[in-house]
Enzyme design. Sequence first.
Site, PDB file in Angstrom:
ATOM      1  N   SER A 297       3.575  -1.979  10.281  1.00  0.00           N
ATOM      2  CA  SER A 297       5.038  -2.015  10.463  1.00  0.00           C
ATOM      3  C   SER A 297       5.644  -3.381  10.151  1.00  0.00           C
ATOM      4  O   SER A 297       6.620  -3.793  10.780  1.00  0.00           O
ATOM      5  CB  SER A 297       5.426  -1.572  11.880  1.00  0.00           C
ATOM      6  OG  SER A 297       4.995  -0.245  12.110  1.00  0.00           O
TER       7      SER A 297
ATOM      8  N   ASN B 198       0.874  -1.171   0.000  1.00  0.00           N
ATOM      9  CA  ASN B 198       0.000   0.000   0.000  1.00  0.00           C
ATOM     10  C   ASN B 198       0.909   1.219   0.000  1.00  0.00           C
ATOM     11  O   ASN B 198       1.504   1.556   1.022  1.00  0.00           O
ATOM     12  CB  ASN B 198      -0.895  -0.028   1.253  1.00  0.00           C
ATOM     13  CG  ASN B 198      -1.730   1.237   1.384  1.00  0.00           C
ATOM     14  OD1 ASN B 198      -1.751   2.074   0.491  1.00  0.00           O
ATOM     15  ND2 ASN B 198      -2.411   1.372   2.522  1.00  0.00           N
ATOM     16  N   TRP B 199       0.999   1.838  -1.161  1.00  0.00           N
ATOM     17  CA  TRP B 199       1.942   2.957  -1.293  1.00  0.00           C
ATOM     18  C   TRP B 199       1.388   4.247  -0.693  1.00  0.00           C
ATOM     19  O   TRP B 199       2.092   5.246  -0.621  1.00  0.00           O
ATOM     20  CB  TRP B 199       2.312   3.163  -2.779  1.00  0.00           C
ATOM     21  CG  TRP B 199       3.052   2.007  -3.381  1.00  0.00           C
ATOM     22  CD1 TRP B 199       3.471   0.867  -2.736  1.00  0.00           C
ATOM     23  CD2 TRP B 199       3.473   1.860  -4.742  1.00  0.00           C
ATOM     24  NE1 TRP B 199       4.119   0.026  -3.617  1.00  0.00           N
ATOM     25  CE2 TRP B 199       4.136   0.617  -4.865  1.00  0.00           C
ATOM     26  CE3 TRP B 199       3.358   2.655  -5.888  1.00  0.00           C
ATOM     27  CZ2 TRP B 199       4.671   0.160  -6.066  1.00  0.00           C
ATOM     28  CZ3 TRP B 199       3.888   2.211  -7.100  1.00  0.00           C
ATOM     29  CH2 TRP B 199       4.536   0.970  -7.178  1.00  0.00           C
ATOM     30  N   LYS B 200       0.132   4.218  -0.290  1.00  0.00           N
ATOM     31  CA  LYS B 200      -0.517   5.398   0.309  1.00  0.00           C
ATOM     32  C   LYS B 200      -0.310   6.620  -0.595  1.00  0.00           C
ATOM     33  O   LYS B 200      -0.260   6.463  -1.810  1.00  0.00           O
ATOM     34  CB  LYS B 200      -0.009   5.601   1.746  1.00  0.00           C
ATOM     35  CG  LYS B 200      -0.204   4.318   2.585  1.00  0.00           C
ATOM     36  CD  LYS B 200      -0.002   4.513   4.060  1.00  0.00           C
ATOM     37  CE  LYS B 200      -0.234   3.176   4.790  1.00  0.00           C
ATOM     38  NZ  LYS B 200      -0.079   3.282   6.243  1.00  0.00           N
TER      39      LYS B 200
ATOM     40  N   HIS C 267      -9.548   1.220   5.034  1.00  0.00           N
ATOM     41  CA  HIS C 267      -8.272   1.410   5.722  1.00  0.00           C
ATOM     42  C   HIS C 267      -8.476   2.367   6.903  1.00  0.00           C
ATOM     43  O   HIS C 267      -9.278   3.296   6.820  1.00  0.00           O
ATOM     44  CB  HIS C 267      -7.232   1.967   4.749  1.00  0.00           C
ATOM     45  CG  HIS C 267      -5.846   1.921   5.298  1.00  0.00           C
ATOM     46  ND1 HIS C 267      -5.380   2.857   6.198  1.00  0.00           N
ATOM     47  CD2 HIS C 267      -4.835   1.033   5.109  1.00  0.00           C
ATOM     48  CE1 HIS C 267      -4.131   2.540   6.527  1.00  0.00           C
ATOM     49  NE2 HIS C 267      -3.779   1.441   5.881  1.00  0.00           N
TER      50      HIS C 267
ATOM     51  N   GLY D 151       2.632   2.478  10.844  1.00  0.00           N
ATOM     52  CA  GLY D 151       3.573   3.584  10.703  1.00  0.00           C
ATOM     53  C   GLY D 151       4.272   3.963  11.993  1.00  0.00           C
ATOM     54  O   GLY D 151       4.914   5.005  12.080  1.00  0.00           O
TER      55      GLY D 151
ATOM     56  N   GLU E 287      -5.198  -4.801  10.635  1.00  0.00           N
ATOM     57  CA  GLU E 287      -4.202  -3.751  10.816  1.00  0.00           C
ATOM     58  C   GLU E 287      -4.478  -3.019  12.120  1.00  0.00           C
ATOM     59  O   GLU E 287      -5.269  -2.063  12.143  1.00  0.00           O
ATOM     60  CB  GLU E 287      -4.267  -2.753   9.651  1.00  0.00           C
ATOM     61  CG  GLU E 287      -4.024  -3.384   8.294  1.00  0.00           C
ATOM     62  CD  GLU E 287      -3.444  -2.387   7.306  1.00  0.00           C
ATOM     63  OE1 GLU E 287      -2.399  -2.694   6.739  1.00  0.00           O
ATOM     64  OE2 GLU E 287      -4.024  -1.296   7.129  1.00  0.00           O
TER      65      GLU E 287
ATOM     66  N   GLU F 277      -6.817   4.769   7.911  1.00  0.00           N
ATOM     67  CA  GLU F 277      -6.604   6.185   7.591  1.00  0.00           C
ATOM     68  C   GLU F 277      -7.848   6.777   6.932  1.00  0.00           C
ATOM     69  O   GLU F 277      -8.170   7.946   7.132  1.00  0.00           O
ATOM     70  CB  GLU F 277      -5.353   6.338   6.711  1.00  0.00           C
ATOM     71  CG  GLU F 277      -4.089   6.072   7.514  1.00  0.00           C
ATOM     72  CD  GLU F 277      -2.934   5.467   6.750  1.00  0.00           C
ATOM     73  OE1 GLU F 277      -2.949   5.481   5.502  1.00  0.00           O
ATOM     74  OE2 GLU F 277      -2.005   4.958   7.410  1.00  0.00           O
TER      75      GLU F 277
ATOM     76  N   GLY G 141       2.962  -1.067   4.278  1.00  0.00           N
ATOM     77  CA  GLY G 141       3.009   0.360   3.990  1.00  0.00           C
ATOM     78  C   GLY G 141       4.431   0.799   3.698  1.00  0.00           C
ATOM     79  O   GLY G 141       4.954   0.600   2.604  1.00  0.00           O
ATOM     80  N   GLY G 142       5.081   1.374   4.701  1.00  0.00           N
ATOM     81  CA  GLY G 142       6.412   1.957   4.517  1.00  0.00           C
ATOM     82  C   GLY G 142       7.415   1.059   3.805  1.00  0.00           C
ATOM     83  O   GLY G 142       8.126   1.513   2.892  1.00  0.00           O
TER      84      GLY G 142
HETATM   85  P1  13P Z   1       3.088   0.489   7.682  1.00  0.00           P
HETATM   86  O1  13P Z   1       3.628  -0.794   7.113  1.00  0.00           O
HETATM   87  O2  13P Z   1       3.800   1.716   7.189  1.00  0.00           O
HETATM   88  O3  13P Z   1       2.968   0.430   9.174  1.00  0.00           O
HETATM   89  O4  13P Z   1       1.585   0.644   7.120  1.00  0.00           O
HETATM   90  C1  13P Z   1       0.736  -0.429   7.230  1.00  0.00           C
HETATM   91  C2  13P Z   1      -0.489  -0.105   6.474  1.00  0.00           C
HETATM   92  O5  13P Z   1      -1.246   0.772   6.842  1.00  0.00           O
HETATM   93  C3  13P Z   1      -0.760  -0.874   5.247  1.00  0.00           C
HETATM   94  O6  13P Z   1      -2.027  -0.607   4.750  1.00  0.00           O
END
Ligand code: 13P
Length: 253
Positions: free
Chosen positions: A210, A6-8, A92, A170, A164, A94, A231-232
């Site tokens: 994470s 997930n590149w956000k 998600h 994050g 999640e 967010e 994510g990251g």
């Molecule tokens: P991180 O891997 O950056 O914690 O993000 C997880 C995430 O929200 C994937 O959708």
Amino acid sequence: MLIAGNWKMNTNVAAATKLAADVVNRVGDQERVGVGVCPPSVSLLAVGSVLRGSSVRLGAQNMHHADHGAFTGEVAASMLRSVGCTYVILGHSERRQYFFETDEAVGAKVRQALSHNLVPIVCVGERLEERRGGSERSIVRGQLYGALEGATISVPDRLVVAYEPVWAIGTGETATPDQAQDMHAFIRELLASRFGPATAAGIQILYGGSMKAANARALLGQNDVDGGLIGGASLSGESFAAIVAAANDSQGA
Ligand code: 13P
């Protein structure tokens, strides 16, 4: 196993196509682990053409529940299909936190995605204060049942669920393998009560929060952890490929 990035809201079109090419280079010719990338919507078309011919699949990060119409700034399921999306991330944390998406809204999107042959990656997860208060299971149950309200799943690969925990996203903090397994097993029970045990057994339940190469093996080694939503660590081809390699190992184990 499925490892999805997930590149956000990161990467412009040039950076997204470069990252996609790097991912294809590193993991695009293996089929043992399912791999997907979810770039920002402006880059879906370009990334989709980079992925063509590889085993890496395309996903979007969000969509609207309506077919089309006066919804400025929104993207419809049919549009995601038209650029070659297999997956769409829905609900998600967010989106829930910053864009006030409710369980009902997520449910409407899930039904719409399913009716357009998109595989929803439905995200659920509790906040830190909810875990501290011991209500994590009821929170996850409410989110999952809300997201699946009115949805029919007869074939397990039409749906993916991602657990999640918000406190792990994050933050560098991850759920322990035991915490992840415990919640994933609970989610599978909920899926079984909704769709029957045979279907539930085949639905992929991903862990997100994470996840990186260093902790991926232990998490992916759990019985009910069928992959990761990253994510990251998905923003570098090298670290993303290392997680795919960990998935490959734990699958072979
Ligand atoms: P991180 O891997 O950056 O914690 O993000 C997880 C995430 O929200 C994937 O959708």
